[in-house]
Enzyme design. Structure first.
Site, PDB file in Angstrom:
ATOM      1  CG  LEU A   1      30.415  37.766  37.725  1.00 48.80           C
ATOM      2  CD1 LEU A   1      29.642  38.640  36.755  1.00 48.80           C
ATOM      3  CD2 LEU A   1      30.914  36.521  37.016  1.00 48.80           C
TER       4      LEU A   1
ATOM      5  CG  HIS B   1      34.536  31.006  47.031  1.00 51.87           C
ATOM      6  ND1 HIS B   1      33.201  30.668  46.996  1.00 51.87           N
ATOM      7  CD2 HIS B   1      34.762  31.503  48.280  1.00 51.87           C
ATOM      8  CE1 HIS B   1      32.649  30.951  48.158  1.00 51.87           C
ATOM      9  NE2 HIS B   1      33.565  31.455  48.959  1.00 51.87           N
TER      10      HIS B   1
END
Length: 341
Positions: free
Chosen positions: A129, A233
């Protein structure tokens, strides 16, 4: 006027744009490395995955791209792996916790260990993604992420009953993974990204040969590594929020390279799976544009999905504009998947 964005399977001619798109990914994406040869192989793998003769999951990799219909520019990607594991296992660390006590000294410690897990017949995985930074916060993230579940619902035999999402782990401002520096690098002597890319393209023999089988005590790791186990992240926070809202839950397993969290869900419990329906398509006038904002898709291997306004005429008939129907590759009377957003 047709829909602004359209999701479709990646094609052979998309290589130049795909290479340009993934160059915008901060710290890289291991399932879509920037190297042209690896990207070309990923495109070929995806084209083979859409073979109509496939009847059960065997590790096929489906890659979708999101297109700005006004320019033809690719602005995002998302993917599905029909089943992880197989001949090459799917490796994770299981985070185990247990209590250590010694009453005479009033010592009560909760200790954690990382246990290497090998899964040879795992669930399906959503992956790859990425949305170009210029197009974020326009609802396109939902289109990229949730359309995959409509594809899975249209072809349930191609996927496992369980679905996971392996989210990117925390990376510091220097582009380093504190977890990798504290754990993996001691055994592999490779940079984090190089090792993760090898795994992402299926080169996993080095993991089996070099990864220690014995549990790793988390307490012995540097604080910088301990604190980011299970953290994502910074650019993955939005994707995680969408998945948690969708019905995914956090597990006790993390990625072996960056300690990113692994989310899991039963596919039939996913919000999109439960709240979407199929209706007969009616192609109407501009009144459809005054309807409700919906996630729309066909149910074909030539998959197309978009977000646009449509109108439910009744429980079995949904009306869209001619432009939206054409974008989805549908004609009046054909089935259309929909979910009200």
């Amino acid at each position: 006027m047709g829909p602004e964005f359209l999701l479709r399977p990646v094609g052979e001619s998309d290589l130049p744009q795909l290479k340009s798109l993934v160059s915008n990914i901060a710290d890289g994406m291991t399932t879509l490395p920037e190297h042209p040869e690896h990207l070309q192989n990923r495109i070929h793998d995806s084209i083979r995955a859409f073979d109509p003769r496939i009847r059960k999951p065997a590790g096929e990799v489906y890659l979708f791209v999101l297109e700005d219909t006004s320019t033809g520019q690719l602005i995002g990607t998302s993917g599905i792996i029909s089943r992880v594991g197989g001949f090459d296992p799917f490796y994770t660390y299981k985070v185990n916790s247990y209590l250590q006590e010694y009453e005479p000294l009033n010592i009560h410690n909760t200790l954690q260990t990382l246990e290497l897990i090998r899964n040879h017949k795992g669930p399906s995985e959503i992956c790859s993604l990425f949305l170009h930074p210029d197009y974020r916060q326009k609802g396109t993230g939902k289109l990229l992420s949730l359309s995959r579940f409509l594809f899975m619902k249209a072809f349930p035999d191609r996927f496992d009953e369980s679905v996971i999402a392996e989210l990117r782990g925390f990376i510091d401002q220097a582009g380093q993974s504190p977890f990798w520096e504290a754990v993996g690098k001691n055994f592999f002597w490779k940079d984090y990204y190089e090792a993760d890319v090898l795994s992402g393209i299926g080169e996993k023999d080095f993991i089996e040969a070099l990864m220690p089988d014995h549990p790793i005590y988390v307490n012995l790791l540097p604080r910088t590594a301990r604190e980011i186990i299970g953290k994502v992240h910074p650019q993955t926070e939005a994707a995680k929020a969408i998945l948690l809202k969708e019905g995914f839950r956090e597990t006790d397993e993390v990625d072996i390279f960056d300690a990113g969290p692994i989310l899991q869900a039963a596919r039939h419990e996913l919000r999109t799976w439960q709240n979407s329906g199929t209706a007969e398509l009616a192609v109407g006038n501009t009144e459809a544009a005054e309807g409700q904002r919906m996630l729309l898709a066909n149910d074909s291997l030539e998959f197309r999905s978009t977000v646009d306004c449509a109108k439910l005429l009744d429980e079995k008939v949904l009306e869209t504009t001619p432009e939206t129907a054409a974008a989805l590759g549908l004609k009046a009377g054909e089935p259309v998947q929909f979910m009200i957003l």
